[in-house]
Write a protein that holds these residues in place. Structure first.
Motif, PDB file in Angstrom:
ATOM      1  N   LEU A  21      -5.584 -11.112  -8.626  1.00 18.04           N
ATOM      2  CA  LEU A  21      -5.286 -11.465  -7.230  1.00 18.04           C
ATOM      3  C   LEU A  21      -3.817 -11.198  -6.920  1.00 18.04           C
ATOM      4  N   ARG A  22      -2.934 -11.603  -7.822  1.00 17.36           N
ATOM      5  CA  ARG A  22      -1.501 -11.360  -7.615  1.00 17.36           C
ATOM      6  C   ARG A  22      -1.216  -9.857  -7.520  1.00 17.36           C
ATOM      7  N   GLU A  23      -1.837  -9.092  -8.382  1.00 19.06           N
ATOM      8  CA  GLU A  23      -1.636  -7.646  -8.373  1.00 19.06           C
ATOM      9  C   GLU A  23      -2.134  -7.041  -7.059  1.00 19.06           C
ATOM     10  N   LEU A  24      -3.294  -7.489  -6.617  1.00 19.19           N
ATOM     11  CA  LEU A  24      -3.855  -7.004  -5.360  1.00 19.19           C
ATOM     12  C   LEU A  24      -2.939  -7.337  -4.181  1.00 19.19           C
ATOM     13  N   LEU A  25      -2.440  -8.573  -4.157  1.00 16.06           N
ATOM     14  CA  LEU A  25      -1.545  -8.992  -3.074  1.00 16.06           C
ATOM     15  C   LEU A  25      -0.237  -8.200  -3.110  1.00 16.06           C
ATOM     16  N   ALA A  26       0.284  -7.947  -4.303  1.00 14.28           N
ATOM     17  CA  ALA A  26       1.526  -7.180  -4.435  1.00 14.28           C
ATOM     18  C   ALA A  26       1.321  -5.745  -3.952  1.00 14.28           C
ATOM     19  N   LYS A  27       0.179  -5.155  -4.299  1.00 12.98           N
ATOM     20  CA  LYS A  27      -0.101  -3.782  -3.846  1.00 12.98           C
ATOM     21  C   LYS A  27      -0.235  -3.726  -2.328  1.00 12.98           C
ATOM     22  N   GLU A  28      -0.895  -4.721  -1.763  1.00 14.03           N
ATOM     23  CA  GLU A  28      -1.066  -4.778  -0.312  1.00 14.03           C
ATOM     24  C   GLU A  28       0.299  -4.915   0.379  1.00 14.03           C
TER      25      GLU A  28
ATOM     26  N   LEU B 146       3.165  -3.938  -0.808  1.00 14.63           N
ATOM     27  CA  LEU B 146       3.856  -2.667  -0.986  1.00 14.63           C
ATOM     28  C   LEU B 146       3.362  -1.628   0.028  1.00 14.63           C
ATOM     29  N   ARG B 147       2.050  -1.594   0.253  1.00 13.20           N
ATOM     30  CA  ARG B 147       1.501  -0.656   1.248  1.00 13.20           C
ATOM     31  C   ARG B 147       2.035  -0.963   2.653  1.00 13.20           C
ATOM     32  N   ARG B 148       2.121  -2.256   2.988  1.00 12.80           N
ATOM     33  CA  ARG B 148       2.651  -2.641   4.297  1.00 12.80           C
ATOM     34  C   ARG B 148       4.105  -2.207   4.448  1.00 12.80           C
ATOM     35  N   VAL B 149       4.904  -2.460   3.406  1.00 12.19           N
ATOM     36  CA  VAL B 149       6.320  -2.100   3.455  1.00 12.19           C
ATOM     37  C   VAL B 149       6.476  -0.585   3.542  1.00 12.19           C
ATOM     38  N   GLU B 150       5.697   0.148   2.760  1.00 11.69           N
ATOM     39  CA  GLU B 150       5.764   1.613   2.800  1.00 11.69           C
ATOM     40  C   GLU B 150       5.436   2.133   4.202  1.00 11.69           C
ATOM     41  N   ALA B 151       4.405   1.589   4.807  1.00  9.15           N
ATOM     42  CA  ALA B 151       3.997   2.034   6.140  1.00  9.15           C
ATOM     43  C   ALA B 151       5.113   1.765   7.157  1.00  9.15           C
ATOM     44  N   VAL B 152       5.734   0.606   7.079  1.00  5.37           N
ATOM     45  CA  VAL B 152       6.814   0.273   8.015  1.00  5.37           C
ATOM     46  C   VAL B 152       8.042   1.141   7.726  1.00  5.37           C
ATOM     47  N   LEU B 153       8.332   1.368   6.441  1.00  3.98           N
ATOM     48  CA  LEU B 153       9.475   2.212   6.089  1.00  3.98           C
ATOM     49  C   LEU B 153       9.327   3.631   6.642  1.00  3.98           C
ATOM     50  N   MET B 154       8.110   4.135   6.669  1.00  3.52           N
ATOM     51  CA  MET B 154       7.882   5.500   7.152  1.00  3.52           C
ATOM     52  C   MET B 154       8.184   5.641   8.641  1.00  3.52           C
TER      53      MET B 154
ATOM     54  N   ASN C 109       8.462  -5.706  12.085  1.00  6.35           N
ATOM     55  CA  ASN C 109       7.195  -4.990  12.034  1.00  6.35           C
ATOM     56  C   ASN C 109       6.296  -5.398  10.876  1.00  6.35           C
ATOM     57  N   GLY C 110       6.512  -6.581  10.325  1.00  7.09           N
ATOM     58  CA  GLY C 110       5.585  -7.122   9.330  1.00  7.09           C
ATOM     59  C   GLY C 110       5.829  -6.693   7.911  1.00  7.09           C
ATOM     60  N   GLY C 111       6.912  -6.004   7.646  1.00  7.12           N
ATOM     61  CA  GLY C 111       7.255  -5.663   6.262  1.00  7.12           C
ATOM     62  C   GLY C 111       8.136  -6.758   5.697  1.00  7.12           C
ATOM     63  N   ASP C 112       8.267  -6.832   4.396  1.00  8.31           N
ATOM     64  CA  ASP C 112       9.098  -7.840   3.757  1.00  8.31           C
ATOM     65  C   ASP C 112      10.212  -7.112   3.031  1.00  8.31           C
ATOM     66  N   PRO C 113      11.467  -7.263   3.502  1.00  5.04           N
ATOM     67  CA  PRO C 113      12.562  -6.508   2.908  1.00  5.04           C
ATOM     68  C   PRO C 113      13.008  -7.026   1.541  1.00  5.04           C
ATOM     69  N   ALA C 114      12.442  -8.112   1.076  1.00  5.16           N
ATOM     70  CA  ALA C 114      12.880  -8.702  -0.190  1.00  5.16           C
ATOM     71  C   ALA C 114      12.676  -7.791  -1.363  1.00  5.16           C
TER      72      ALA C 114
END
Length: 175
Positions: free
Chosen positions: A105-112, A114-122, A170-175
């Motif tokens: 579950l932790r791995e899944l949440l971390a991947k999700e 990361l995908r959100r941050v990547e999308a916002v970064l783009m 935009n919903g990304g987490d800069p941490a």
């Protein structure tokens, strides 16, 4: 044992004394709780408790008794809030959950995340995105980044501030 229906004479005496102290006690509650309407509720609860009291000592030492009652009402409120906060938290009990499930579950949440941050970064301008990645992912110092792009450290700081603000907005987490 508290009275359910205090006598009308007793109620009138307590009500008169309470009215005289109302403003002071309301200010006392407002200094202790952030919501003014909650302060009013606590004031009413204090009045109710005082009127249900049966011994005459409470009326003779009314101000002291009123503050003790108010402290008790406030303590009860804080206890109730503590119980609600504890109930709102879901504890992961080792015997109820398989450790592999928790890790998955932790791995899944971390991947999700990361995908959100990547999308916002783009969606960031290319230079701002590159500066953010060099600082947050690769760990370069502001001075090193400034040298790479031939810009000032202040400009790097501004790019970082824009990137972080954009991620937060935009919903990304800069941490």
């Amino acid at each position: 044992m508290p009275e359910v229906n205090p006598s009308p004479e007793r109620f009138d005496v307590v009500a008169r004394q309470f009215r005289a102290m109302r403003g002071v006690l309301l200010a006392w509650f407002r200094r202790r709780v952030p919501d003014p309407s909650e302060a009013e509720d606590l004031l009413q609860e204090s009045f109710l408790r005082v009127t249900q009291r049966t011994d005459g000592e409470a009326i003779q030492q009314f101000e002291n008794y009123l503050y003790r009652t108010a402290q008790s009402v406030l303590a009860d409120r804080n206890r109730r809030r503590g119980v609600r906060a504890a109930e709102a938290q879901m504890a992961l009990e080792p015997d109820r959950y398989d450790a592999d499930q928790v890790d998955a579950l932790r791995e899944l949440l971390a991947k999700e995340k990361l995908r959100r941050v990547e999308a916002v970064l783009m969606t960031l301008p290319e230079r701002t995105r590159a500066i953010f990645i060099l600082r947050r992912i690769e760990g370069l110092r502001y001075g090193e980044i400034a040298a790479r792009f031939s810009i000032s450290v202040s400009a790097v700081e501004k790019h970082m501030a824009r990137a972080i603000e954009h991620l937060l907005r935009n919903g990304g987490d800069p941490a």
